[in-house]
Every structure is written in structure tokens, then in C-alpha cells.
Scaffold this active site. Sequence first.
Site, short mmCIF file in Angstrom:
data_model
loop_
_atom_site.label_atom_id
_atom_site.label_comp_id
_atom_site.label_asym_id
_atom_site.label_seq_id
_atom_site.Cartn_x
_atom_site.Cartn_y
_atom_site.Cartn_z
N CYS A 101 4.14 61.27 -0.81
CA CYS A 101 3.19 61.62 0.25
C CYS A 101 1.86 62.13 -0.29
O CYS A 101 0.82 61.95 0.35
CB CYS A 101 3.80 62.62 1.22
SG CYS A 101 4.33 64.16 0.44
N HIS A 186 5.29 68.38 2.87
CA HIS A 186 4.76 67.04 3.13
C HIS A 186 3.23 67.07 3.22
O HIS A 186 2.66 67.96 3.85
CB HIS A 186 5.35 66.53 4.45
CG HIS A 186 5.01 65.10 4.76
ND1 HIS A 186 5.35 64.05 3.94
CD2 HIS A 186 4.37 64.55 5.82
CE1 HIS A 186 4.93 62.91 4.48
NE2 HIS A 186 4.32 63.19 5.61
#
Length: 252
Positions: A101, A186
Amino acid sequence: MDAQGENPFTKRWLPLEANPDIMNQFLWGLGLPEDDAECYDVYGLDEELLEMVPKPVLAVLFLYPLTTQTEEERIQQESLKKLQETSDKVYFLKQTVGNACGTIGLLHAVGNVTSDIKLLEGSYLDRFFKSTASMDPLERAAFLEKDGEVEVAHSVAATAGDTEAKMVKAMPTFTLFMATDNADAHFICYTCVNGELYELDGRKSQPISHGASSPSSLLQDAAKVIKAMIEKNPDSINFNVIALSRKSGGEY
């Protein structure tokens, strides 16, 4: 990075550290002009702290912990996705590699300003965005997953920082996540395209619009969305915000 308790990816990389110096070396090595753009820490979301960030801001990267609350919101947004139209000018790719990510967030940041930043001719980023320009988000994801060059670059960047410490207290507002091989956090990206603020999250099926914005107000507009997200997770302090800005300070 992955949701808590989930392992949807068959391929996994090491997580990328939320560290502007490491991100800069990563991007500059792939073809972002070193004298044109740079990543900077955002030390807080109050107006006086936002004013410290070099302008103009091209994109905002947000690292947040994956919690029950954030996962519930993601699922809710997915259920409403068909109600929202997205500009076809937004560059977006899905995430199909675990812990990728950070790299995907940086690709989203650069991919939506390629008309404003001249990438080094023939560089990795120049070739990547030209090769994937006509692809859909899943095709771009498959292209990235098979690309050994960026995987090596990501691996070098991911091991460049302090990979042993899970967290380091970095500022009054945020706690900085460090690279570990199992981080429940994330990266997502916020960018302005055609007068709208878009949230680009590779775990979602499409960009999410957060309303009107402009290049000059991108940082403030993204900060409002980020503040709301933080307020929904009062038990978490593990957030980090990084801005990608023009080094020249000129308008674009």
C-alpha cells in the site's frame, strides 16, 4: 498492508515505512525529478501546522491503523460505490500485493500529477505510467504485481529504515509507524482531480470523492477528511500524514 485477521493476498512485500526521507529516495530513484518534488512530514492538522508544509501540495498520503471502525466504514463505502461517478481522469490501481500500500499510495500520488511534473525520460515511473495509461485498475494491479523492478526498489526502501521498532513517538499529534513484516496499518492517498478531492485506496474498488477541492486547498481539504477519520477512532493514536509537494514553490 492488510486488514486485521485477513490475508487476502498470495504475494506479500515488506511494509514501507512512513518516512519522507525513505520515500524521497524511493521516488527519486524511480524517476521523479529530485529538484522538482519531495515528500514532507505533516506535523499536525491544525491550520498553523498545515501552513508549515511547503506549497503547492500535489498529494497527501495518510497512514492509519486498520481497526473495526475503519473496516466498517470501508465496507459501507463499497456498498455505496455505484451511487458515485468518478472522473475518468483519475489514475487509480487496485492493491493485489500484501503490504504494497505504501508503493501504491506513492504511485497514486505521482500518477495523478504526471501532466504537472515531467518525469525523467525513460525512467521506471515514466515507463510505468505510459504502459498502464489505458489499463483498468485491475490490469494495472496485475502489471505491478509481475513487475520485478519495482518490487526490488520497494524491498530496498522497506529495509532502509528501522525495521525492528514497531512504533516511534514522532510528534504530539501522531505516532509514526515503522516497517515491520506484519503491520496492521494502511496507506491511502488524497489528490485533487478536476476540482474534486479524491481518496485513492487500493483496497477499495474505485476512487472515493470527498467533494470540491482545488490545488491550493488540497492539503486543508484532505486534513478535514483525515480529522473526521481520526475522530471516529478515538482509541487509536497511530496515524501519520505526509505531503508530496513541489520543491520550486511555484504554482502549477
